[in-house]
Design a protein around this motif. Structure first.
Motif, short mmCIF file in Angstrom:
data_model
loop_
_atom_site.label_atom_id
_atom_site.label_comp_id
_atom_site.label_asym_id
_atom_site.label_seq_id
_atom_site.Cartn_x
_atom_site.Cartn_y
_atom_site.Cartn_z
N LEU A 1 9.33 -7.55 4.02
CA LEU A 1 10.06 -6.41 3.46
C LEU A 1 9.74 -5.15 4.25
O LEU A 1 10.64 -4.38 4.61
CB LEU A 1 9.72 -6.23 1.99
N GLY B 1 4.80 -2.95 0.87
CA GLY B 1 5.90 -3.88 0.61
C GLY B 1 5.57 -4.85 -0.51
O GLY B 1 6.41 -5.15 -1.36
N ILE C 1 12.51 -2.96 6.34
CA ILE C 1 12.76 -1.55 6.06
C ILE C 1 12.33 -0.69 7.26
O ILE C 1 13.05 0.22 7.67
CB ILE C 1 12.03 -1.11 4.78
#
Length: 89
Positions: free
Chosen positions: A48, A73, A52
Motif C-alpha cells: 500500500l 500503510g 501510494i
C-alpha cells in the motif's frame, strides 16, 4: 515480490513481520492476529505504501517502500479492517 522491501523473500517476510508488529503496537485497540496475518499485514502495508508513494512521486519505478512507510500503510489497513469488522457485527 522480492522488491517490496528491496531484498529476498525471507527478508521481505521478516521486515513485514516487524512492520506488522509495530503497526499493531502503535494502533489503539485489540487486533487479534496470529503470526501469519501479522506478516501479511506488514507486507500488505508495504505494498500500500509503495502504491501510494509511487502515485505521489515519492518512489521511482524500482524503489521499494521504506520501513516507516510500510508501518504507516499497515496501520491504515488495520483501521480499514476495524471499520469493516464493526459493520459486520
Amino acid at each position: 515480490m522480492e522488491q517490496i522491501f528491496g531484498g529476498g523473500i525471507l527478508w521481505t517476510l521478516l521486515i513485514g513481520f516487524l512492520a506488522g508488529l509495530l503497526a499493531r503496537a502503535l494502533k489503539p485497540g485489540d487486533d487479534k492476529l496470529n503470526i501469519i496475518w501479522t506478516i501479511v499485514l506488514g507486507v500488505a502495508g508495504a505494498l500500500l505504501a509503495r502504491f501510494i508513494g509511487g502515485a505521489l512521486g515519492w518512489y521511482g519505478p524500482e524503489e521499494p517502500a521504506g520501513f516507516i512507510a510500510s508501518v504507516v500503510g499497515a496501520i491504515i489497513l488495520l483501521f480499514i479492517y476495524g471499520l469493516a469488522k464493526k459493520k459486520r457485527a
